[in-house]
Design a protein around this motif. Sequence first.
Motif, mmCIF file in Angstrom:
data_model
loop_
_atom_site.group_PDB
_atom_site.id
_atom_site.type_symbol
_atom_site.label_atom_id
_atom_site.label_comp_id
_atom_site.label_asym_id
_atom_site.label_seq_id
_atom_site.Cartn_x
_atom_site.Cartn_y
_atom_site.Cartn_z
ATOM 1 N N UNK A 29 0.831 -1.203 0.000
ATOM 2 C CA UNK A 29 0.000 0.000 0.000
ATOM 3 C C UNK A 29 0.868 1.257 0.000
ATOM 4 N N UNK A 30 1.857 1.289 0.869
ATOM 5 C CA UNK A 30 2.750 2.457 0.933
ATOM 6 C C UNK A 30 3.554 2.606 -0.351
ATOM 7 N N UNK A 31 4.034 1.488 -0.896
ATOM 8 C CA UNK A 31 4.792 1.535 -2.152
ATOM 9 C C UNK A 31 3.940 2.110 -3.280
ATOM 10 N N UNK A 32 2.708 1.649 -3.366
ATOM 11 C CA UNK A 32 1.806 2.094 -4.429
ATOM 12 C C UNK A 32 1.497 3.583 -4.299
ATOM 13 N N UNK A 33 1.208 4.019 -3.073
ATOM 14 C CA UNK A 33 0.894 5.429 -2.867
ATOM 15 C C UNK A 33 2.089 6.327 -3.167
ATOM 16 N N UNK A 34 3.263 5.932 -2.699
ATOM 17 C CA UNK A 34 4.462 6.748 -2.927
ATOM 18 C C UNK A 34 4.798 6.817 -4.411
ATOM 19 N N UNK A 35 4.696 5.682 -5.082
ATOM 20 C CA UNK A 35 5.009 5.662 -6.511
ATOM 21 C C UNK A 35 4.019 6.518 -7.295
ATOM 22 N N UNK A 36 2.747 6.412 -6.985
ATOM 23 C CA UNK A 36 1.732 7.228 -7.660
ATOM 24 C C UNK A 36 1.955 8.706 -7.390
ATOM 25 N N UNK A 37 2.277 9.041 -6.137
ATOM 26 C CA UNK A 37 2.519 10.431 -5.774
ATOM 27 C C UNK A 37 3.675 11.006 -6.600
ATOM 28 N N UNK A 38 4.784 10.298 -6.645
ATOM 29 C CA UNK A 38 5.969 10.819 -7.339
ATOM 30 C C UNK A 38 5.713 10.968 -8.832
ATOM 31 N N UNK A 39 5.098 9.984 -9.445
ATOM 32 C CA UNK A 39 4.835 10.065 -10.883
ATOM 33 C C UNK A 39 3.893 11.222 -11.212
ATOM 34 N N UNK A 40 2.785 11.328 -10.476
ATOM 35 C CA UNK A 40 1.816 12.387 -10.757
ATOM 36 C C UNK A 40 2.361 13.764 -10.395
ATOM 37 N N UNK A 41 3.150 13.859 -9.342
ATOM 38 C CA UNK A 41 3.738 15.146 -8.973
ATOM 39 C C UNK A 41 4.663 15.643 -10.086
ATOM 40 N N UNK A 42 5.396 14.750 -10.685
ATOM 41 C CA UNK A 42 6.252 15.129 -11.816
ATOM 42 C C UNK A 42 5.438 15.637 -12.986
ATOM 43 N N UNK A 43 4.350 14.959 -13.267
ATOM 44 C CA UNK A 43 3.470 15.389 -14.354
ATOM 45 C C UNK A 43 2.850 16.743 -14.020
ATOM 46 N N UNK A 44 2.429 16.921 -12.779
ATOM 47 C CA UNK A 44 1.847 18.202 -12.360
ATOM 48 C C UNK A 44 2.825 19.349 -12.475
ATOM 49 N N UNK A 45 4.069 19.097 -12.116
ATOM 50 C CA UNK A 45 5.096 20.147 -12.223
ATOM 51 C C UNK A 45 5.325 20.526 -13.681
ATOM 52 N N UNK A 46 5.403 19.542 -14.540
ATOM 53 C CA UNK A 46 5.590 19.810 -15.972
ATOM 54 C C UNK A 46 4.401 20.588 -16.522
ATOM 55 N N UNK A 47 3.209 20.205 -16.114
ATOM 56 C CA UNK A 47 2.003 20.892 -16.566
ATOM 57 C C UNK A 47 1.998 22.344 -16.104
ATOM 58 N N UNK A 48 2.361 22.592 -14.859
ATOM 59 C CA UNK A 48 2.357 23.957 -14.319
ATOM 60 C C UNK A 48 3.360 24.848 -15.052
ATOM 61 N N UNK A 49 4.535 24.350 -15.276
ATOM 62 C CA UNK A 49 5.565 25.135 -15.971
ATOM 63 C C UNK A 49 5.160 25.359 -17.430
ATOM 64 N N UNK A 50 4.587 24.328 -18.070
ATOM 65 C CA UNK A 50 4.145 24.462 -19.461
ATOM 66 C C UNK A 50 3.035 25.493 -19.593
ATOM 67 N N UNK A 51 2.099 25.475 -18.646
ATOM 68 C CA UNK A 51 0.996 26.431 -18.669
ATOM 69 C C UNK A 51 1.533 27.858 -18.538
ATOM 70 N N UNK A 52 2.458 28.061 -17.609
ATOM 71 C CA UNK A 52 3.024 29.396 -17.425
ATOM 72 C C UNK A 52 3.812 29.830 -18.659
ATOM 73 N N UNK A 53 4.543 28.907 -19.266
ATOM 74 C CA UNK A 53 5.305 29.238 -20.474
ATOM 75 C C UNK A 53 4.365 29.648 -21.606
ATOM 76 N N UNK A 54 3.261 28.953 -21.729
ATOM 77 C CA UNK A 54 2.284 29.281 -22.763
ATOM 78 C C UNK A 54 1.727 30.691 -22.562
ATOM 79 N N UNK A 55 1.245 30.978 -21.345
ATOM 80 C CA UNK A 55 0.660 32.291 -21.100
ATOM 81 C C UNK A 55 1.689 33.406 -21.208
#
Length: 178
Positions: A31-57
């Motif tokens: 359970x902990x492995x799954x949650x940590x892995x999901x958190x790290x993967x999605x957090x990376x995607x979220x960071x890329x999305x946030x920077x991309x959005x700001x670059x676009x605007x």
Amino acid sequence: MSSNSGTETRTFLDEIRSMEKGWFFDLGHPLLNRMAESFVKAAGIGAIQAVSKEAYFTAVEGAGMDTSGVPDIAANNKKHRFSSLRGENSEKSLEAMVKNTGKEAFQWGMAAGMYSGLTYGLREVRGTHDWKNSAVAGAVTGAALALTSDAASHEQIVQCAMTGAALSTAANLLSGIF
């Protein structure tokens, strides 16, 4: 695996293959492995999305382009953009971007980790993985995500819970089709 003078050499790929189900973490419980892995993967995607959005605007504003034809979603995002990026110096702008990117990455990671952990836990408790698990996990995750917003109202929390339940249920039901 190869053997040299009685010693065993393992490559990085050998280590990855030897992990049971975890890709990156071994926290002692699936359970902990799954949650940590999901958190790290999605957090990376979220960071890329946030920077991309700001670059676009930034590019759109810098080019002096008219955004009147852009859908309301983009107009609403413009209000919630990195408003403090236009600091007095580049150090302030960078600090604001890092803070806002971190917040968005945390929100994405929290949502993915929570949803993943809830679906896993519900599957273990109920003994099955069905649309009901997805609906409950989506509702709880949606409500938690609404609580991370700056001005969370009762209506917004309920709306996000219902949206999370609907999206995750639809994803679960459609996963058998595709």
